[in-house]
Write a protein that holds these residues in place. Structure first.
Motif, short mmCIF file in Angstrom:
data_model
loop_
_atom_site.label_atom_id
_atom_site.label_comp_id
_atom_site.label_asym_id
_atom_site.label_seq_id
_atom_site.Cartn_x
_atom_site.Cartn_y
_atom_site.Cartn_z
N LYS A 160 -34.51 88.70 19.71
CA LYS A 160 -36.64 89.52 19.53
C LYS A 160 -37.03 88.51 21.52
CE LYS A 160 -40.29 88.39 16.53
NZ LYS A 160 -41.20 87.27 17.54
N ASP A 183 -32.57 96.12 13.97
CA ASP A 183 -34.17 96.61 14.33
C ASP A 183 -34.46 95.62 15.61
OD1 ASP A 183 -37.04 97.10 14.16
OD2 ASP A 183 -37.65 95.25 13.12
N HIS A 184 -34.30 93.95 15.36
CA HIS A 184 -34.41 93.78 17.55
C HIS A 184 -33.85 94.02 18.15
CE1 HIS A 184 -36.97 90.44 15.05
NE2 HIS A 184 -37.79 91.64 15.20
N ASP A 217 -31.06 87.53 16.18
CA ASP A 217 -32.23 87.70 15.61
C ASP A 217 -32.80 87.43 17.35
OD1 ASP A 217 -32.70 90.61 15.02
OD2 ASP A 217 -34.32 89.29 13.30
#
Length: 217
Positions: free
Chosen positions: A117, A49-50, A113
Motif C-alpha cells: 500500500k 488487492d493491494h 500488505d
C-alpha cells in the motif's frame, strides 16, 4: 553493476534464505501438509488487492506506453490464472468464504500488505518497480528448478508452475531491464527510496515463509 544487481547484492543473504527455505523444499516435495498450505494461501490471498493496486500505480506512473502495456498484461494474469488457482485450492481445502476474504491476518501479512500500500501511494515508479521485482523475481528464483521435477498434487505443482512458466519468466526479465533503465535515470533520492523498499520487501518475504512454521517446536 546494474541497479538491479546492486539491490540484489545488498540483500543477497536474505534473498537466498528465502529461495532455499524449508517451505520451498516442501512445496517441491509435495510434503507441505494441507493445513499449512491452506493457511499460507489464505494469508497470501490477502495481498492480491493491494498488489493489483501497486500494479495500477505502476501503470499510472510509468513513463511510456510499452511499460504500461507490460504491466497491464501482467495484471491480467494475476486476476485471471493466479486468482483461479487460489479459488480452486480454497474449494479443495474447504476454506470458508469468511477466511477467503476476511481472515484474521498474521502480523507478517499485515506488514507486507502495508508495504504494498505504501509503495502504491508513493507514486514513485522506481520504488514500485523495486517492490514488483522482489515479489516476482524471488519467486521465479525458487520456482525455476526444473531438475527437481513437480509434485503430484495440483495444489503444490501449480504454485510452482505459476512462477516458472515462460511467460512469467519473460515478465521477470522485463522487470529487471525496466528497473535498470529507470534506475539509471533516477536521482539519488529516488534510488535511496527504492533501496529501502527493496530491503523491506525481501525481509517481508522471508518472514512470510518463516510464519508457515512458527507453531513448530
Amino acid at each position: 553493476m546494474s541497479f538491479s544487481q546492486t539491490l540484489y547484492q545488498a540483500n543477497q543473504a536474505t534473498w537466498q534464505a528465502s529461495v532455499k527455505h524449508r517451505f520451498v523444499d516442501e512445496i517441491f516435495a509435495g510434503s507441505l501438509d494441507n493445513q499449512r498450505l491452506a493457511r499460507y494461501l489464505v494469508q497470501d490471498y490477502q495481498f492480491v488487492d493491494h498488489f493489483v493496486a501497486l500494479l495500477g500505480a505502476g501503470i499510472a506512473s510509468a513513463d511510456n506506453f510499452a511499460s504500461r502495456k507490460a504491466l497491464a498484461q501482467f495484471t491480467a494474469s494475476i486476476v485471471g490464472d493466479e486468482n483461479d488457482y487460489f479459488i480452486r485450492c480454497f474449494d479443495c481445502f474447504g476454506v470458508s468464504e469468511q477466511d477467503r476474504l476476511s481472515p484474521i491476518r498474521h502480523p507478517t501479512t499485515q506488514t507486507f500488505d502495508n508495504l504494498l500500500k505504501e509503495g502504491a501511494e508513493s507514486r514513485q515508479y522506481l520504488s514500485i518497480l523495486a517492490l514488483l521485482y522482489v515479489a516476482e523475481t524471488l519467486y521465479k528464483d525458487w520456482a525455476d528448478q526444473p531438475e527437481r521435477g513437480l509434485p503430484p498434487t495440483f495444489q503444490h505443482a501449480e504454485w510452482i508452475t505459476l512462477h516458472n512458466n515462460p511467460t512469467f519468466k519473460a515478465f521477470v526479465a522485463w522487470l529487471g531491464q525496466e528497473l535498470d533503465r529507470v534506475g539509471e535515470l533516477a536521482s539519488e533520492e529516488e534510488k535511496a527510496l527504492a533501496h529501502a523498499f527493496f530491503k523491506r520487501s525481501v525481509e517481508a518475504e522471508l518472514a512470510f515463509f518463516d510464519a508457515v512454521y512458527e507453531d513448530l517446536p
